[in-house]
Enzyme design. Structure first.
Site, PDB file in Angstrom:
ATOM      1  CB  CYS A   1     -18.458   5.386   2.336  1.00  0.00           C
ATOM      2  SG  CYS A   1     -18.784   3.705   1.844  1.00  0.00           S
TER       3      CYS A   1
ATOM      4  CB  CYS B   1     -21.657   5.490   0.407  1.00  0.00           C
ATOM      5  SG  CYS B   1     -21.544   4.665   1.996  1.00  0.00           S
TER       6      CYS B   1
ATOM      7  CG  ASP C   1      13.039  22.271 -26.448  1.00  0.00           C
ATOM      8  OD1 ASP C   1      13.776  22.077 -27.417  1.00  0.00           O
ATOM      9  OD2 ASP C   1      12.471  23.363 -26.223  1.00  0.00           O
TER      10      ASP C   1
END
Length: 697
Positions: free
Chosen positions: A13, A16, A394
């Site tokens: 969570c 949490c 490139d």
């Protein structure tokens, strides 16, 4: 002050995680704490025991393990988890409570009360602690709502809400574990032990030792079918190695003496002896894990917006809930109904779904990319790549193979031409000599010896082969030495227009022919550029130090929209800045070394061939680990899909809650609807984000 890193279990969570981090910060012996929710990783500066850290996370049963400790998490079956057992018992009492409304209505509130206490004991424990400290998260709001519902006699709904909340917690934990799966898979790639070759008194022994104990220079034995434990160099043996775990490339690579190998890759049919070249913390896979975890921790722009929004949103919802509970009953007198509505607003207004909407998508996308050999340094670059409108390439080593190769022969004496030119080129230091010798080798040409070799600066080289003088060099030079037919010059002009370099060869007084040499275009380059245009990239630009004629020839073959040639590094940087003024977001892809200024200036710098290349891993925002350009459209597609999913998540989270809150106006909002809106929004954003795990190249 020492800094320690830990892995976290049971962290599902986002709220949490924030509370856990705050609890640790309050420990007097802790100087600094950093919690990476996406990777479930904790970094603590200071002195704190594992017991103290676990005590700080006891409210959510968070377990703490040292980061370097290999722990195999025991999968606890769904039906054996404590929280799920309590939820099941609560459900049983809810069912009995409903049946009691038929056979003994006076007992129903008591049965619902038991369901509330059993199913909500963990919620209430945390909720009451938070209330005392004036901390308002989901469990605090749930505690207020459930107790409030019980006080006004809504026992039945309070019990149902407790059960539904327990189920939502279980599903959220499952889905976050699923999102973190890619990191765990990366961590499990490399073996924890290796077979070390040890020689005592002319006897060779195999010792199984932890990889942490291996030193640079140690020899490890890799048996057929086993994983390579450390980065190193092959000193004995020959085998093919599946490097998909590092590069995402499914075709096994041949490894002979002198070849580099990577920890976590799979040795196939042959036995190898490998000299360790890096410590366990410096291996390519260790760096990838570290960079992926850092990437998952770095907040993307959308996540920063959501975090700022949530800080305003939560107190605002609490004020709305208080207003709903207090203002209408002043006019209607129906306090019980409107207090109930206010409690429902508290539940529906919890920002869980909103807070988790972005990080779960970022974690999943970056993990999926790593699995496919694309290393993305952070959510900010993942999002930025989704916004780019132009990509600069490139040329050498990116769109082309990076090594010159013989592409055409113009001659009536192919074997003789290759024999004499190869003989001369064996002594030459010219860059094209290697290409000629490689081609002669593939044609199985027997190369004679050369005498009296002489390099003629700016023109070519000469030497005596089988008693005849051989000239190999520019057509202009050789044409002054022997007679050449006009059609040779016409063919030479065709090759030059295609951007190819020419080597003219003569033996004695006879002109033998021309060799056309070019840096070959990658077979896949043209198709990749087409895919990028189909994905919405408006401009593809080739930046090269090569001459204009060569650049134009390759550009026309590939179909790039723009080409800029004869560029020095600072001119490439200026070209990138011009593209940014025109398009805003620009990605630049190069080798990570020569193109460093341009890569650094671009919105997203992409390095080719990250595997084993420290510079690419450290300097680029994104690295294609297998030197495989086909991964570029996949990365663009992933970034754009991630952006769409983040936007969908934010819309889902806010829309569901807004819809539920609108039900307050006619007084139809119930605790059932509130909890379903919260659970529905949370699960919707999580499962929507998990769709990113299925995106393949």
């Amino acid at each position: 002050m020492t800094t320690q890193q830990y892995r976290l279990q049971n962290l599902s969570c986002a709220n949490c995680a924030a509370k856990f981090e705050k609890n640790i910060q309050q420990l007097q012996t802790v100087e600094e704490v950093k919690l990476n929710f996406g990777a479930a990783k904790l970094t603590v500066t200071g002195e704190a025991t594992i017991e103290e850290l676990e005590q700080a996370g006891a409210f959510d049963n968070i377990k703490v393990v040292p980061a370097k400790t290999r722990v195999i998490e025991q999968a606890v079956p769904f039906y054996k988890r404590r929280e799920n057992i309590l939820a099941f018992i609560a459900l049983v009492f809810v069912i009995i409570g409903y049946s009691a409304t038929v056979w003994g209505e006076q007992y129903a509130p008591y049965l619902f009360a038991v369901a509330i206490v059993v199913g909500g004991i963990d919620i209430f424990k945390v909720g009451f602690q938070n209330l005392v400290k004036f901390q308002f998260d989901m469990k605090t709001l749930m505690t207020i709502a459930i107790i409030g519902a019980a006080i006004i006699g809504e026992w039945e709904e309070a019990a149902i809400v407790v059960f539904l909340f327990a189920i939502s917690e279980a599903l959220e934990a499952y889905s976050m574990n699923k999102a973190r799966q890619s990191i765990r898979q990366l961590m499990d790639i490399a073996p924890a032990t290796a077979l070390k070759k040890s020689i005592h008194s002319d006897h060779t022994h195999e010792l199984e030792v932890p990889t942490e104990d291996l030193q640079i220079g140690d020899i490890i034995i890799i048996k057929p079918g086993s994983k390579i434990a450390m980065d190193g160099r092959v000193v004995s043996g020959r085998s093919t190695v599946n490097e998909a775990s590092i590069t995402g490339e499914p075709i096994p690579a041949l490894k002979e003496v002198g070849a580099d190998v990577f920890a976590g890759t799979l040795n196939e049919e042959g036995a190898l002896e490998v000299e360790v070249t890096k410590h366990v913390d410096d291996t390519t896979i260790a760096k990838i894990i570290h960079l992926v975890e850092e990437a998952q921790e770095e907040k993307a722009p959308s996540q920063k917006f959501v975090d700022r929004f949530a800080k305003v949103y939560t107190p605002l919802i609490m004020l709305v809930a208080l207003a709903v509970a207090m203002i209408p009953p002043m006019f209607t007198g129906d306090w019980q109904h409107w207090i109930y509505q206010g409690l429902a607003v508290l539940v529906v207004g919890c920002p869980c779904a909103l807070v988790i909407s972005t990080p779960v998508a970022i974690v999943t996308a970056i993990g999926n990319a790593a699995k496919h050999g694309v290393l993305i340094k952070g959510g900010v670059y993942l999002e930025a790549l989704g916004h780019v409108k132009a990509i600069a390439f490139d040329k050498t080593g990116t769109l082309t193979k990076g090594t010159p190769a013989v592409t055409n022969l113009y001659t009536h004496h192919e074997t003789r031409l290759l024999e004499v030119v190869s003989a001369v080129e064996t002594k030459s230091q010219h860059p094209l000599a290697r290409a000629i010798l490689d081609y002669a080798f593939t044609q199985k040409v027997t190369v004679p010896s050369v005498t009296d070799f002489e390099s003629v600066t700016g023109k070519g080289a000469k030497g005596f082969v089988n008693g005849n003088v051989v000239y190999a060099g520019s057509l202009a030079w050789v044409s002054t030495l022997v007679d050449i037919q006009p059609e040779v010059f016409e063919q030479a002009k065709v090759y030059e227009e295609q951007g190819k370099s020419l080597v003219a060869v003569s033996e004695g007084n006879v002109f033998l022919g021309l060799l056309a040499i070019a840096d070959e275009v990658r077979d896949e380059s043209k198709a990749i550029l087409q895919q990028l245009h189909a994905l919405g990239i408006e401009e593809t630009v080739m930046l090269t130090g090569d001459g204009q004629r060569t650049a134009n020839a390759i550009a026309s073959t590939l179909g790039v929209t723009n080409v800029q040639a004869s560029l020095l590094p600072d001119e490439k940087l200026a070209a990138i800045q011009q593209l940014q003024q025109k398009h805003g977001g620009v990605a630049m892809i190069g080798d990570g070394v020569n193109d460093a200024p341009a890569l650094a200036a671009s919105t997203v710098g992409i390095a080719m061939g990250g595997a084993g290349t420290d510079t690419a891993l450290e300097t680029a925002d994104l690295a294609l680990m297998s030197d495989d350009l086909t991964k570029l459209p996949y990365a663009v597609k992933l970034s754009r899909k991630t952006l769409r999913i983040i936007q969908q998540n934010i819309v889902f989270a806010l829309s569901l809650k807004l819809l539920a809150l609108l039900l307050v106006i006619p007084g139809w909002l119930t605790l059932w609807i509130a909890i379903f809106a919260d659970i529905g929004a949370t699960l919707l954003v999580v499962f929507n984000s998990l769709r990113l795990m299925r995106l393949d190249k």
